[in-house]
Design an enzyme around this catalytic site. Structure first.
Site, PDB file in Angstrom:
ATOM      1  N   HIS A  56       0.829  -1.212   0.000  1.00 35.24           N
ATOM      2  CA  HIS A  56       0.000   0.000   0.000  1.00 35.24           C
ATOM      3  C   HIS A  56       0.852   1.246   0.000  1.00 35.24           C
ATOM      4  O   HIS A  56       0.462   2.284  -0.525  1.00 35.24           O
ATOM      5  CB  HIS A  56      -0.981  -0.027   1.174  1.00 35.24           C
ATOM      6  CG  HIS A  56      -2.142  -0.929   0.903  1.00 35.24           C
ATOM      7  ND1 HIS A  56      -2.242  -2.187   1.428  1.00 35.24           N
ATOM      8  CD2 HIS A  56      -3.208  -0.769   0.090  1.00 35.24           C
ATOM      9  CE1 HIS A  56      -3.338  -2.757   0.981  1.00 35.24           C
ATOM     10  NE2 HIS A  56      -3.947  -1.928   0.159  1.00 35.24           N
ATOM     11  N   ARG A 108     -10.621   3.835  -1.764  1.00 30.48           N
ATOM     12  CA  ARG A 108     -10.192   3.085  -0.568  1.00 30.48           C
ATOM     13  C   ARG A 108     -10.546   3.926   0.657  1.00 30.48           C
ATOM     14  O   ARG A 108      -9.839   4.881   0.978  1.00 30.48           O
ATOM     15  CB  ARG A 108      -8.679   2.859  -0.595  1.00 30.48           C
ATOM     16  CG  ARG A 108      -8.177   1.869  -1.642  1.00 30.48           C
ATOM     17  CD  ARG A 108      -6.670   1.669  -1.490  1.00 30.48           C
ATOM     18  NE  ARG A 108      -6.177   0.544  -2.271  1.00 30.48           N
ATOM     19  CZ  ARG A 108      -5.648   0.659  -3.483  1.00 30.48           C
ATOM     20  NH1 ARG A 108      -5.536   1.840  -4.059  1.00 30.48           N
ATOM     21  NH2 ARG A 108      -5.212  -0.414  -4.113  1.00 30.48           N
ATOM     22  N   ARG A 140     -15.547   1.592  -1.854  1.00 28.98           N
ATOM     23  CA  ARG A 140     -15.293   0.280  -1.251  1.00 28.98           C
ATOM     24  C   ARG A 140     -15.452   0.407   0.256  1.00 28.98           C
ATOM     25  O   ARG A 140     -14.954   1.351   0.864  1.00 28.98           O
ATOM     26  CB  ARG A 140     -13.879  -0.188  -1.588  1.00 28.98           C
ATOM     27  CG  ARG A 140     -13.610  -1.574  -1.043  1.00 28.98           C
ATOM     28  CD  ARG A 140     -12.262  -2.072  -1.466  1.00 28.98           C
ATOM     29  NE  ARG A 140     -11.194  -1.391  -0.763  1.00 28.98           N
ATOM     30  CZ  ARG A 140      -9.912  -1.683  -0.937  1.00 28.98           C
ATOM     31  NH1 ARG A 140      -9.556  -2.608  -1.799  1.00 28.98           N
ATOM     32  NH2 ARG A 140      -8.979  -1.043  -0.272  1.00 28.98           N
ATOM     33  N   ASN A 189      -3.914  -7.178  -6.525  1.00 28.09           N
ATOM     34  CA  ASN A 189      -2.849  -7.049  -5.520  1.00 28.09           C
ATOM     35  C   ASN A 189      -2.960  -8.171  -4.504  1.00 28.09           C
ATOM     36  O   ASN A 189      -1.981  -8.847  -4.166  1.00 28.09           O
ATOM     37  CB  ASN A 189      -2.952  -5.705  -4.802  1.00 28.09           C
ATOM     38  CG  ASN A 189      -2.986  -4.549  -5.764  1.00 28.09           C
ATOM     39  OD1 ASN A 189      -2.537  -4.692  -6.901  1.00 28.09           O
ATOM     40  ND2 ASN A 189      -3.511  -3.425  -5.341  1.00 28.09           N
ATOM     41  N   ARG A 201       2.772  -9.403  -0.389  1.00 29.12           N
ATOM     42  CA  ARG A 201       2.944  -8.361  -1.399  1.00 29.12           C
ATOM     43  C   ARG A 201       3.910  -7.263  -0.962  1.00 29.12           C
ATOM     44  O   ARG A 201       4.314  -6.427  -1.767  1.00 29.12           O
ATOM     45  CB  ARG A 201       1.577  -7.769  -1.804  1.00 29.12           C
ATOM     46  CG  ARG A 201       0.811  -7.154  -0.670  1.00 29.12           C
ATOM     47  CD  ARG A 201      -0.645  -6.902  -1.028  1.00 29.12           C
ATOM     48  NE  ARG A 201      -0.932  -5.533  -1.382  1.00 29.12           N
ATOM     49  CZ  ARG A 201      -2.150  -5.026  -1.482  1.00 29.12           C
ATOM     50  NH1 ARG A 201      -3.207  -5.793  -1.274  1.00 29.12           N
ATOM     51  NH2 ARG A 201      -2.345  -3.786  -1.791  1.00 29.12           N
ATOM     52  N   CYS A 236      -9.351  -3.361 -10.519  1.00 34.18           N
ATOM     53  CA  CYS A 236      -8.845  -2.161  -9.837  1.00 34.18           C
ATOM     54  C   CYS A 236      -7.511  -2.427  -9.151  1.00 34.18           C
ATOM     55  O   CYS A 236      -6.979  -1.563  -8.470  1.00 34.18           O
ATOM     56  CB  CYS A 236      -9.860  -1.631  -8.837  1.00 34.18           C
ATOM     57  SG  CYS A 236     -10.226  -2.788  -7.519  1.00 34.18           S
TER      58      CYS A 236
HETATM   59  C1  PEP Z   1      -6.291  -5.287  -4.543  1.00 39.73           C
HETATM   60  O1  PEP Z   1      -6.104  -6.095  -3.637  1.00 39.73           O
HETATM   61  O2  PEP Z   1      -5.939  -5.492  -5.733  1.00 39.73           O
HETATM   62  C2  PEP Z   1      -6.917  -3.991  -4.259  1.00 39.73           C
HETATM   63  C3  PEP Z   1      -7.221  -3.157  -5.221  1.00 39.73           C
HETATM   64  O3  PEP Z   1      -7.117  -3.665  -2.954  1.00 39.73           O
HETATM   65  P1  PEP Z   1      -5.959  -3.148  -1.971  1.00 39.73           P
HETATM   66  O4  PEP Z   1      -4.747  -2.855  -2.791  1.00 39.73           O
HETATM   67  O5  PEP Z   1      -6.492  -1.945  -1.286  1.00 39.73           O
HETATM   68  O6  PEP Z   1      -5.775  -4.310  -1.055  1.00 39.73           O
HETATM   69 MG    MG Z   2      -7.082  -5.816  -1.738  1.00 43.17          MG
END
Ligand code: PEP
Ligand code: MG
Length: 589
Positions: free
Chosen positions: A199, A306, A342, A463, A474, A511
């Protein structure tokens, strides 16, 4: 003859987290915690001083804990109970008295004495099988770390307080810290931890500042006030650059900026392929103000808002009116464009108040919808705010981290309940809101055909989908090589989700960060995505690439990609077929 010695130029490499180049003075935010503890002797005359130093650090840790507890939202009572137990541990004989005894008897420094006291406690816990008591051992470690931070004077800088134009260098930056970055002060950043879809790096891309993550030894080799170059596009850092290197990078920086500006100027044009297929390109935002950046970059709506950042780094959770006002602000800026709100995706790496719930696996824990379903009052507050904002424009609601059919149905029931409450109170809202689900947990992707009849759209969150499918954190640089959106396993999952969305005639969106990387676009076009949403800075380039592709050609291309065995094979295929087109549409000259 001995001349003046210039500091040596050093190059470090990491993961390209946010493109662009910045040059400036480094500002070291922290070192790698307090792992390396030195032992040194204290003369007899200094023992009382040393013991006082320890007591003072314990007092500081106590008052810090008191502040955190006082500011913990009542919905997080479990969390504050843990912290209260930490308060008790601070006075515990095993830790407090033993450390003082060791300082006295062994005439050693307080840090070393505390470390020794902790390892003694840990060895006592080792043979215990009771899971409750085992957890208490973890509490001892957390408490001792808190004291240790005060003892060694290592405390994180408040990023919002930095008042110079600098490049941040840190072991790690939390998403909450990154979201406080003031663009007039911070030119870019470098961290030891992190990966392309952490993030923290997502926020850097949204802010449009260059960032490199996963740079081993960054906090050791870079010192405050060192001149450094951050090449976010190449994932490279140059410390103490030579005159020649500086000139070369200044040229590259200028080229990059002017190309970015030229693409941004045509970003209002639609993303229409050479054979006339139009794809909606939308923006992801974390803060309401960023909606302006989405519009400036040619975004056709908000594909992902978000909302959790309104809950982080603050003493109290926002109330319904606070949230409603924020959401309405966004909707009113784009009244005729879709705004996808979301629901709260809190915890995981986005922990409340910068602390964790002390889960041993936070990303597999009480995150997002799981948290909301356990805290219905918090969820209801947000749902009512979303429904009210929906009366002002084209709002969609999106549920994150759903992993089962039951969770989806429970979330929909919660939405229904929020509607009823508003109805009874006579408050204006929109009942006709479009409902979507994030496809980001593999179990849900596999069950897509059972889920599709229950929603209006899928929004694929690559993600997390990649993180959970490939078992790759990640944000962990050491396994970043396994994190690849073009891995055939991911492509197969995406294909199934896409086929299902088409069969059930629901909308298919993406997304996750995969959507914002131009290299992935031929595959995504082949999958028949209706809408792609990305950080605002990526929109102009993505649209430019889409305008150079033929949708009809990408479909057989996807079929051949699906026959590959490795991510490398897929990458080669994309490079051979589309490398030139993508390079032309995304780089200067
Ligand atoms: C994802 O997981 O791809 C997503 C868009 O949500 P976040 O990055 O906020 O976990
Ligand atoms: Mg996510």
């Amino acid at each position: 003859m001995l001349g003046h010695k210039e500091p040596k130029e050093i190059v470090l490499t990491g993961i390209s987290a946010s493109p662009g180049i910045c040059i400036g003075k480094a500002y070291l935010v922290d070192r790698e915690g307090v792992d390396v503890i030195k032992r040194y002797m204290i003369p007899k005359s200094g023992l009382q001083n040393e013991k006082n130093r320890f007591k003072k650090s314990v007092m500081q840790a106590k008052s810090e804990l008191n502040d955190i507890i006082a500011n913990t939202h009542e919905g997080l009572r479990q969390h504050s109970d843990i912290l209260k137990s930490h308060m008790l541990l601070l006075q515990d004989k095993m830790l407090f008295d033993r450390t003082l005894d060791i300082i006295n008897q062994e005439r050693v420094n307080a840090e070393w004495a505390l470390k020794k006291a902790v390892s003694k406690v840990m060895s006592m816990f080792q043979d215990i099988s009771d899971p409750y008591l085992k957890d208490r051992a973890i509490d001892v470690v957390h408490v001792s770390e808190r004291i240790m931070l005060h003892l060694s004077g290592v405390n994180s800088v408040n990023i919002a307080d930095i008042d110079k134009r600098v490049i941040l260098v840190a072991h790690d930056l939390s998403p909450a810290q990154t979201s406080q970055i003031n663009l007039e002060r911070i030119k870019g950043f470098v961290t030891v931890r992190g990966g392309i879809t952490s993030h923290t790096s997502i926020i850097a891309r949204t802010l449009g500042i260059p960032a490199v993550q996963g740079v081993a030894n960054a906090t050791i080799q870079i010192h405050t006030d060192d001149i450094i170059i951050v090449d976010g596009s190449a994932g490279r850092i140059v410390i103490n650059p030579s005159e020649q290197t500086l000139v070369a990078y200044e040229e590259r920086q200028e080229k990059f900026e002017s190309f970015r500006a030229s693409i941004a100027r045509i970003s209002y044009r639609p993303a229409e392929t050479t054979d006339g297929l139009r794809i909606r390109v939308m923006g992801n935002i974390e803060q309401p103000e960023q909606v302006v950046s989405v519009m400036d970059n040619g975004g056709e709506g908000i594909g992902l808002y978000r909302t959790e950042f309104q809950y982080l780094s603050r003493a109290q959770f926002p109330n319904e009116d606070d949230l409603f006002n924020k959401y309405r602000d966004v909707v009113e800026v784009m009244p005729s464009a879709p705004v996808t709100i979301r629901t709260l995706d809190i915890n995981g790496d986005k922990a409340v108040n910068n602390t964790t719930l002390m889960e041993s696996n936070p990303v597999l824990g009480l995150r997002a919808i799981r948290y909301c379903l356990k805290r219905p009052e918090i969820f209801q507050t947000q749902l009512r705010a979303i429904l009210r904002a929906a009366a002002f424009g084209d709002v969609r609601v999106l549920f994150p981290m759903i992993s089962t059919y039951d969770e989806l149905m429970a979330s929909k029931r919660m939405l229904g309940q929020a509607m009823e409450t508003l109805e009874k109170s006579g408050i204006e809202f929109n009942r006709d809101i479009s409902i979507g689900v994030m496809i980001e947990v593999p179990s849900l992707a596999i069950m897509a055909d059972m889920i599709a009849p229950e929603v209006d759209f899928f929004s694929i969150g690559t993600n997390d989908l990649i993180q959970y499918s490939m078992a790759v954190d990640r944000a962990n640089k050491d396994v970043a090589h396994l994190y690849n959106p073009l891995h055939p396993a991911i492509l197969r999952l995406l294909k199934f989700v896409s086929d299902t969305a088409k069969a059930y005639n629901i909308q298919l969106f993406m997304c996750g960060e995969m959507a914002g990387d131009p290299f992935n676009l031929p595959i995504l076009m082949g999958l028949g995505m209706d809408e792609l949403s990305m950080n605002p800075q990526s929109i102009p380039m993505a649209k430019n690439v889409i305008r150079s592709l033929s949708a009809a050609e990408t479909r057989p291309f996807l079929e051949s990609a699906l026959k590959q065995t490795t991510a490398g094979d897929v990458e080669n295929l994309v490079r051979d077929a589309y490398g030139d087109i993508i390079t032309q549409a995304t780089s200067p000259e």
